[in-house]
Design a protein around this motif. Structure first.
Motif, PDB file in Angstrom:
ATOM      1  N   MET A   1       0.798  -1.284   0.060  1.00  0.00           N
ATOM      2  CA  MET A   1      -0.219   0.128   0.157  1.00  0.00           C
ATOM      3  C   MET A   1       0.838   1.108   0.109  1.00  0.00           C
ATOM      4  SD  MET A   1      -3.059   1.021   2.486  1.00  0.00           S
ATOM      5  CE  MET A   1      -4.057  -0.263   1.290  1.00  0.00           C
ATOM      6  N   ALA A   2       0.578   1.951  -1.196  1.00  0.00           N
ATOM      7  CA  ALA A   2       1.452   3.331  -1.222  1.00  0.00           C
ATOM      8  C   ALA A   2       1.165   4.292   0.050  1.00  0.00           C
ATOM      9  CB  ALA A   2       1.589   4.171  -2.332  1.00  0.00           C
ATOM     10  N   ARG A   3       2.002   5.554   0.399  1.00  0.00           N
ATOM     11  CA  ARG A   3       1.537   6.110   1.276  1.00  0.00           C
ATOM     12  C   ARG A   3       2.374   7.583   0.783  1.00  0.00           C
ATOM     13  NH1 ARG A   3      -0.122   6.031   7.020  1.00  0.00           N
ATOM     14  NH2 ARG A   3       0.309   7.598   8.566  1.00  0.00           N
ATOM     15  N   ILE A   4       1.212   8.570   0.737  1.00  0.00           N
ATOM     16  CA  ILE A   4       1.597  10.013   0.926  1.00  0.00           C
ATOM     17  C   ILE A   4       0.499  10.571   0.890  1.00  0.00           C
ATOM     18  CG2 ILE A   4       1.347  11.162  -1.910  1.00  0.00           C
ATOM     19  CD1 ILE A   4       1.758   8.812  -3.468  1.00  0.00           C
ATOM     20  N   ARG A  44      -2.533   2.155 -12.662  1.00  0.00           N
ATOM     21  CA  ARG A  44      -3.026   1.683 -11.372  1.00  0.00           C
ATOM     22  C   ARG A  44      -2.221   1.638 -10.343  1.00  0.00           C
ATOM     23  NH1 ARG A  44      -8.458  -0.386 -11.273  1.00  0.00           N
ATOM     24  NH2 ARG A  44      -8.719  -0.161 -13.465  1.00  0.00           N
ATOM     25  N   VAL A  45      -2.570   1.568  -9.200  1.00  0.00           N
ATOM     26  CA  VAL A  45      -1.532   2.000  -7.851  1.00  0.00           C
ATOM     27  C   VAL A  45      -0.422   0.943  -7.808  1.00  0.00           C
ATOM     28  CG1 VAL A  45      -1.079   2.862  -5.618  1.00  0.00           C
ATOM     29  CG2 VAL A  45      -2.456   3.718  -7.296  1.00  0.00           C
ATOM     30  N   HIS A  46      -0.516  -0.056  -7.802  1.00  0.00           N
ATOM     31  CA  HIS A  46      -0.015  -1.241  -7.359  1.00  0.00           C
ATOM     32  C   HIS A  46       1.899  -1.923  -8.368  1.00  0.00           C
ATOM     33  CE1 HIS A  46      -1.830  -3.850 -10.153  1.00  0.00           C
ATOM     34  NE2 HIS A  46      -2.999  -3.976 -10.075  1.00  0.00           N
ATOM     35  N   VAL A  53       6.732   6.662  -7.037  1.00  0.00           N
ATOM     36  CA  VAL A  53       5.552   7.005  -5.586  1.00  0.00           C
ATOM     37  C   VAL A  53       6.280   8.318  -5.444  1.00  0.00           C
ATOM     38  CG1 VAL A  53       5.022   6.114  -3.703  1.00  0.00           C
ATOM     39  CG2 VAL A  53       4.652   4.875  -5.482  1.00  0.00           C
ATOM     40  N   LEU A  54       7.232   7.607  -5.610  1.00  0.00           N
ATOM     41  CA  LEU A  54       8.817   9.640  -4.266  1.00  0.00           C
ATOM     42  C   LEU A  54       8.411  10.621  -5.562  1.00  0.00           C
ATOM     43  CD1 LEU A  54      10.136   9.753  -2.083  1.00  0.00           C
ATOM     44  CD2 LEU A  54      12.291   8.960  -4.128  1.00  0.00           C
ATOM     45  N   GLN A  55       8.310  10.160  -6.765  1.00  0.00           N
ATOM     46  CA  GLN A  55       8.652  11.536  -7.698  1.00  0.00           C
ATOM     47  C   GLN A  55       6.344  11.874  -7.054  1.00  0.00           C
ATOM     48  OE1 GLN A  55       8.918   9.807 -12.196  1.00  0.00           O
ATOM     49  NE2 GLN A  55      10.838  11.314 -11.604  1.00  0.00           N
TER      50      GLN A  55
END
Length: 122
Positions: A1-4, A44-46, A53-55
């Motif tokens: 799961m991405a955390r932004i 998609r996020v995955h 994600v860092l960008q």
């Protein structure tokens, strides 16, 4: 799961939809972020790499006010209106609609549930 921006965004949704889970980012800003980072909107996020994600994280931190900072800014603006004692501030203080809506009927969301008045019958 991405955390932004302190928010866990859903992994199985498209990036433009998932970014909307962050307070302060809507459809237009999500599309702009995808354009600046260079991610196709149907991705998609995955499927994102850690670098992408860092960008996204850096683009949001650099260009937009989101989550805690935005909530704090809005709260300070409302408190300023209330301290000034202007019409909008008084409406906030009393918990009534601020933007000119009618209150004779409706406005239940802002005023809360109806309270019965003792002895009033038609």
């Amino acid at each position: 799961m991405a955390r932004i921006a302190g928010v866990n965004i859903p992994t199985n949704k498209r990036v433009t939809i998932a970014l909307r889970y962050i307070h302060g980012i809507g459809a237009t800003k999500a599309a702009d972020i995808c354009d600046t980072v260079g991610i196709p909107p149907e991705r998609r996020v995955h499927d994102l790499s850690d670098a992408e994600v860092l960008q996204i994280r850096e683009a949001i931190d650099r260009d937009y006010m989101v989550e805690g900072d935005l909530r704090r800014d809005v709260a300070v603006n409302i408190k300023r209106l209330m301290d000034q004692g202007c019409y909008r501030g008084l409406r906030h203080r009393r918990g009534l609609p601020v933007r000119g809506q009618r209150t004779h009927t409706n406005a239940r969301t802002r005023k809360g549930p109806a309270r019965p008045i003792a002895g009033k019958k038609k």
